[in-house]
Design an enzyme around this catalytic site. Structure first.
Site, PDB file in Angstrom:
ATOM      1  N   GLY A  18      45.737  95.369  61.107  1.00 10.06           N
ATOM      2  CA  GLY A  18      44.785  96.202  61.839  1.00 10.06           C
ATOM      3  C   GLY A  18      43.885  97.076  60.995  1.00 10.06           C
ATOM      4  O   GLY A  18      43.506  98.172  61.431  1.00 10.06           O
ATOM      5  N   ASN A  65      40.710  96.436  60.241  1.00 11.60           N
ATOM      6  CA  ASN A  65      39.416  96.514  60.940  1.00 11.60           C
ATOM      7  C   ASN A  65      39.518  97.427  62.159  1.00 11.60           C
ATOM      8  O   ASN A  65      38.597  98.197  62.451  1.00 11.60           O
ATOM      9  CB  ASN A  65      38.939  95.118  61.342  1.00 11.60           C
ATOM     10  CG  ASN A  65      38.271  94.414  60.184  1.00 11.60           C
ATOM     11  OD1 ASN A  65      37.165  94.767  59.781  1.00 11.60           O
ATOM     12  ND2 ASN A  65      38.960  93.427  59.607  1.00 11.60           N
ATOM     13  N   GLU A 113      36.255  95.102  52.426  1.00 11.04           N
ATOM     14  CA  GLU A 113      35.454  96.350  52.408  1.00 11.04           C
ATOM     15  C   GLU A 113      34.179  96.180  53.231  1.00 11.04           C
ATOM     16  O   GLU A 113      33.774  97.078  53.955  1.00 11.04           O
ATOM     17  CB  GLU A 113      35.040  96.688  50.971  1.00 11.04           C
ATOM     18  CG  GLU A 113      36.070  97.439  50.178  1.00 11.04           C
ATOM     19  CD  GLU A 113      35.577  97.670  48.755  1.00 11.04           C
ATOM     20  OE1 GLU A 113      34.354  97.870  48.541  1.00 11.04           O
ATOM     21  OE2 GLU A 113      36.421  97.624  47.848  1.00 11.04           O
ATOM     22  N   HIS A 139      34.934  87.494  61.404  1.00  6.46           N
ATOM     23  CA  HIS A 139      35.429  86.322  60.692  1.00  6.46           C
ATOM     24  C   HIS A 139      35.170  86.523  59.199  1.00  6.46           C
ATOM     25  O   HIS A 139      34.061  86.912  58.808  1.00  6.46           O
ATOM     26  CB  HIS A 139      34.708  85.070  61.197  1.00  6.46           C
ATOM     27  CG  HIS A 139      35.161  83.822  60.513  1.00  6.46           C
ATOM     28  ND1 HIS A 139      36.373  83.229  60.775  1.00  6.46           N
ATOM     29  CD2 HIS A 139      34.566  83.072  59.542  1.00  6.46           C
ATOM     30  CE1 HIS A 139      36.513  82.162  60.009  1.00  6.46           C
ATOM     31  NE2 HIS A 139      35.440  82.039  59.262  1.00  6.46           N
TER      32      HIS A 139
HETATM   33  C1  GRF Z   1      40.280  89.999  58.657  1.00 13.56           C
HETATM   34  O1  GRF Z   1      40.004  89.405  57.426  1.00 13.56           O
HETATM   35  C2  GRF Z   1      39.410  89.428  59.735  1.00 13.56           C
HETATM   36  O2  GRF Z   1      38.148  89.036  59.288  1.00 13.56           O
HETATM   37  C3  GRF Z   1      40.201  88.213  60.160  1.00 13.56           C
HETATM   38  O3  GRF Z   1      41.545  88.604  60.085  1.00 13.56           O
HETATM   39  C4  GRF Z   1      41.680  89.668  59.154  1.00 13.56           C
HETATM   40  C5  GRF Z   1      42.311  90.796  59.886  1.00 13.56           C
HETATM   41  O4  GRF Z   1      42.613  91.870  59.038  1.00 13.56           O
HETATM   42  N1  GRF Z   1      39.778  87.762  61.468  1.00 13.56           N
HETATM   43  P1  GRF Z   1      43.006  93.263  59.659  1.00 13.56           P
HETATM   44  O5  GRF Z   1      44.198  93.033  60.582  1.00 13.56           O
HETATM   45  O6  GRF Z   1      41.816  93.806  60.387  1.00 13.56           O
HETATM   46  O7  GRF Z   1      43.379  94.114  58.482  1.00 13.56           O
END
Ligand code: GRF
Length: 217
Positions: free
Chosen positions: A14, A16, A175, A112
């Protein structure tokens, strides 16, 4: 104008989601993170969201067995109960069916880790390195029934270095992800994104700040 109510759907760490929570703390941001939903009870992001004071729900896909429609009904139930306007998928590792996707058309975003339409699917950093790509990055797009194929809202790019490993490249792309997801959500929440012939046109912001994130930025 009232702030849009956003649910972030996760399956894992999580980061993002955390970036979206952070930016939405600012009351002038046009969206608030009203809910975090995980399909996995043990996802690390659930604890992060709780610590940030965000409401969380677990809709465990394994409880519905192979019945995807039942899982999606349960998901739809929690989203409706919380009067959610916009759904952000952030490392959500379940494919959503055409029925669910069409109910949320134009209000369902995904991030993505590649510059779509290149490198759809998994292992994007490994595949970008193997292909000798010089530019790589991430995409925020609207979700359509076909995986990793919806209209592109924002791209963020990084230069690939000769000595990059999958891990170093992934770290720099991540990042960028944390910068472009807040930007894309802001544009959608402000109603600035129109989809015309499968392409996103951004109203009122000729070159959205940060949308042309490129090497060295
Ligand atoms: C990210 O690289 C996103 O682009 C992909 O899955 C990953 C999730 O990472 N869909 P996080 O859980 O947000 O750290």
């Amino acid at each position: 104008m009232s702030r849009k109510r956003v649910a972030v759907l996760i399956s894992g760490r999580g980061s993002n989601m955390a970036a979206l929570i952070e930016v939405a703390k600012d009351k002038t941001f046009p969206a608030e993170i009203a809910l975090v939903v995980s399909n996995r009870p043990d996802a690390g992001g659930v604890a992060t969201a709780r610590a940030a004071g965000i409401a969380t729900e677990v809709v465990d896909h394994s409880a519905s067995g192979k019945d995807r429609a039942a899982f999606e009904r349960a998901l739809q139930g929690v989203l409706e109960k919380d009067r959610i306007d916009i759904v952000c998928l952030a490392g959500f590792m379940r494919l959503l069916g055409a029925g669910f996707v069409s109910q949320w058309q134009g209000r369902l975003l995904n991030i993505h880790p590649a510059l779509l339409p290149a490198f759809k699917g998994l292992d994007t950093h490994k595949r970008a390195l193997e292909a000798g790509a010089k530019i790589h990055g991430a995409t925020v797009h609207f979700v359509v029934a076909e995986m990793d194929s919806g209209p592109i809202i924002v791209h963020g790019a990084v230069a690939v270095r000769d000595d990059d490993s999958e891990a170093t490249l992934a770290a720099r792309v991540l990042e960028v992800e944390h910068r472009i997801y807040p930007l894309a959500l802001k544009l959608v929440a402000e109603g600035r994104v129109r989809v015309v012939d499968g392409r996103c046109l951004i109203d009122g912001v000729p070159v959205p700040d940060g949308a042309s994130l490129g090497p060295g930025r």
